[in-house]
Design an enzyme around this catalytic site. Structure first.
Site, PDB file in Angstrom:
ATOM      1  CG  LEU A  36      -1.739   1.207   1.543  1.00 41.66           C
ATOM      2  CD1 LEU A  36      -3.056   0.786   2.221  1.00 41.66           C
ATOM      3  CD2 LEU A  36      -1.032   2.251   2.408  1.00 41.66           C
ATOM      4  CG  ASN A  38      -0.393   6.450   3.090  1.00 38.53           C
ATOM      5  OD1 ASN A  38       0.275   5.450   3.271  1.00 38.53           O
ATOM      6  ND2 ASN A  38      -0.529   7.369   4.023  1.00 38.53           N
ATOM      7  CG  ASP A  39       0.089  10.859   3.252  1.00 36.13           C
ATOM      8  OD1 ASP A  39      -0.916  10.244   2.906  1.00 36.13           O
ATOM      9  OD2 ASP A  39       0.251  11.318   4.407  1.00 36.13           O
ATOM     10  CE1 TYR A  98       1.932   6.086  10.558  1.00 37.36           C
ATOM     11  CE2 TYR A  98       0.672   7.809  11.640  1.00 37.36           C
ATOM     12  CZ  TYR A  98       0.820   6.480  11.279  1.00 37.36           C
ATOM     13  OH  TYR A  98      -0.144   5.583  11.635  1.00 37.36           O
ATOM     14  CB  SER A  99       3.375  12.312   6.004  1.00 39.44           C
ATOM     15  OG  SER A  99       2.769  11.340   5.200  1.00 39.44           O
ATOM     16  NE  ARG A 158      -1.519  12.330  11.416  1.00 41.68           N
ATOM     17  CZ  ARG A 158      -2.400  12.091  12.384  1.00 41.68           C
ATOM     18  NH1 ARG A 158      -1.990  11.866  13.617  1.00 41.68           N
ATOM     19  NH2 ARG A 158      -3.685  12.083  12.128  1.00 41.68           N
TER      20      ARG A 158
HETATM   21  C1  FRU Z   1      -2.451  11.189   5.759  1.00 42.76           C
HETATM   22  C2  FRU Z   1      -1.775  10.527   6.928  1.00 42.76           C
HETATM   23  C3  FRU Z   1      -0.758  11.436   7.604  1.00 42.76           C
HETATM   24  C4  FRU Z   1       0.174  10.462   8.260  1.00 42.76           C
HETATM   25  C5  FRU Z   1       0.225   9.355   7.244  1.00 42.76           C
HETATM   26  C6  FRU Z   1       0.409   7.967   7.799  1.00 42.76           C
HETATM   27  O1  FRU Z   1      -2.920  10.280   4.829  1.00 42.76           O
HETATM   28  O2  FRU Z   1      -2.727  10.072   7.868  1.00 42.76           O
HETATM   29  O3  FRU Z   1      -1.309  12.380   8.490  1.00 42.76           O
HETATM   30  O4  FRU Z   1       1.423  11.011   8.513  1.00 42.76           O
HETATM   31  O5  FRU Z   1      -0.998   9.400   6.527  1.00 42.76           O
HETATM   32  O6  FRU Z   1       0.559   7.040   6.776  1.00 42.76           O
END
Ligand code: FRU
Length: 486
Positions: A36, A38-39, A98-99, A158
């Site tokens: 997966l 994401n950001d 995380y991001s 975060r």
């Molecule tokens: C946004 C988020 C961020 C976090 C990350 C974790 O999609 O929730 O706030 O850092 O994804 O994967």
């Protein structure tokens, strides 16, 4: 959980690109070979290349084990094979790296990210951490630079976004206050190691969702643009229709009082699948945005999971300001992916055109129409006898509808939004195997959509229901694939 080494994961990626592409695998939208994503994180131009980092669980299609993965590219056509940049292996990031973001400093690329930690009762801790990529390509984690949650806020703290101004470093963070409202904090640093809390950035939005994620703040044409992804906004008829939103405010930040005088929050993308975008400046001075072409808590509607991967990133979009709003268009390099121009016509009046000779969903459709005697236009794509997706525009009401309820797989919802147009519609659609981006009125609005067509659903039609359209021009180019090389 014992994580595999970066080189083992990279080896699997190398093997993957040697194999036949699996179903729905895109040609020019980035996604990881497995797991997966994401950001987008740490977007930057460094050492002669673009770096695209991203949130990655290389072990499955769930939101777990977040690593930072990355690819590099010089031209957005040839990419390096994905690698792991940082893994959640330390006490301060054990439940996820995380991001965060990146900045070039003293010849290195500094990375700031959030270490997510949960205790045995699922209580959250957040550590703001530093890592550094040096010229030789080595990435080293340096541990937390901010360990405390500031007073008055919860541990939802975060997503650092860093920049430099007047010889000082600044970083903003998304945070939730004790009244459970989304906020953004500003920190500053002289040496990148000690960070001082400047305070909360004061916006006009006191009650605007329970958490603000993934902020970006940058200058464009002398204005300060604040991009943020608020969670908890109520859906309205023409906006906020996804589970969470992403948008921007244009204004001016006073670095002394922290007052941000700004206009209205405007969503960046009106499609179904867009969240947590990040913005950066490149060496040519361009302001470029990449978004996550997905949203949290939507894993069940993405059937690519069955092929072992989920989610993509948007194409890189260049931002510009016009009439006090952001316009977005694919960066110039995307034109280099155009192959044959398989269809073109201009200056005709018609109420129906179809094109069914494509052998895959990998094309750009560019259309410039005047309304003439018609009141609406309807464009079907990914169409066959069994299914289709549709974009509609009603010129008089200035309403767009995107409807995926006639697709066989995936989510079947539809949505509408307002688009200024009245007499004319300009549309630039990028259709990939399972990712579609629609740029409207020269980039005034964009809509990102994931669609999972059955084999052979490649048809396109353009029609009006009650009159003749004037097609000023219509072009279809086949789009080539980006390459991943060692
Ligand atoms: C946004 C988020 C961020 C976090 C990350 C974790 O999609 O929730 O706030 O850092 O994804 O994967």
């Amino acid at each position: 959980m014992k994580f595999r080494s970066s080189s083992e994961i990279n080896k699997d990626c190398i093997e993957y690109y040697k194999e036949q592409k699996n179903k729905w695998r895109n040609n020019f939208h980035f996604e990881a070979p497995f797991g997966l994503i994401n950001d987008p994180n740490g977007l930057s131009y460094y050492n002669g290349e673009y770096y695209i980092f991203f949130q990655w669980n290389p072990y499955g299609c769930e939101h777990k084990y977040k690593h930072w993965g990355y690819v590099t590219t010089k031209n957005f056509k040839k990419f390096s094979i994905p690698k792991v940049a940082i893994s959640p292996t330390d006490w301060y990031d054990k439940d996820g790296c995380y991001s965060g973001s990146a900045i070039v400093r003293d010849g290195n690329l500094e990375l700031l990210y959030t270490g997510n930690v949960k205790d045995e009762n699922n209580n959250r801790e957040s550590y703001q951490c530093r890592a550094v990529l040096s010229k030789g390509g080595k990435i080293e984690k340096l541990g937390p630079i901010i360990k405390e949650i500031p007073k008055g806020y919860t541990a939802h703290f975060r997503d650092p976004y860093v920049w430099e101004k007047n010889g000082k470093y600044y970083s903003i963070f998304g945070i939730q206050n004790k009244e459970l409202k989304g906020r953004v904090l500003l920190y500053s640093s002289e040496d990148f190691d000690t960070w001082k809390l400047e305070g909360e950035i004061k916006t006009n939005y006191d009650n605007f969702g329970y958490m603000w994620e993934c902020p970006s703040l940058f200058e464009l044409d002398g204005k300060d643009i604040f991009v943020v992804s608020p969670q908890g906004l109520k859906a309205e008829e023409f906006k906020y229709q996804n589970i969470y939103q992403s948008g921007y405010m244009i204004g001016k930040l006073d670095y002394e009082s922290l007052e941000f005088k700004h206009g209205e929050f405007k969503e960046l993308d009106m499609g179904f699948d867009f969240y947590a975008p990040q913005v950066f400046k490149d060496n040519m001075g361009r302001t470029i945005l990449i978004g996550w072409m997905g949203l949290p808590e939507t894993e069940n509607v993405h059937p690519s999971k069955e092929c072992g991967w989920i989610h993509s990133l948007t194409m890189p979009r260049e931002l510009s300001l016009k009439d006090n709003r952001i316009y977005q268009n694919p960066i110039e390099e995307i034109k280099n992916l155009r192959e044959e121009n398989v269809f073109n016509l201009s200056d005709i009046q018609t109420d129906y055109i179809e094109y069914n000779d494509l052998l895959s969903n990998s094309y750009e459709l560019k259309l410039d129409v005047d309304k003439n005697t018609a009141s609406d236009i309807e464009i079907r794509f990914m169409a066959s006898d069994e299914e289709y997706a549709v974009f509609k525009y009603n010129f008089n009401e200035e309403i767009c509808i995107i409807d995926r309820s006639n697709m066989l797989f995936g989510d079947k919802s539809s949505r509408k939004f307002k688009l200024k147009g009245k007499n004319n519609l300009k549309i630039d659609m990028f259709v990939d195997e399972s990712a579609v981006e629609i740029y409207l009125q020269d980039g005034m609005e964009v809509a990102s959509i994931r669609l999972y067509p059955k084999d052979l659903s490649y048809g396109i039609s353009v029609k009006s229901n009650d009159g003749k359209l004037n097609i000023n021009s219509m072009n279809i180019w086949k789009m080539g694939e980006v390459e991943y090389c060692e």
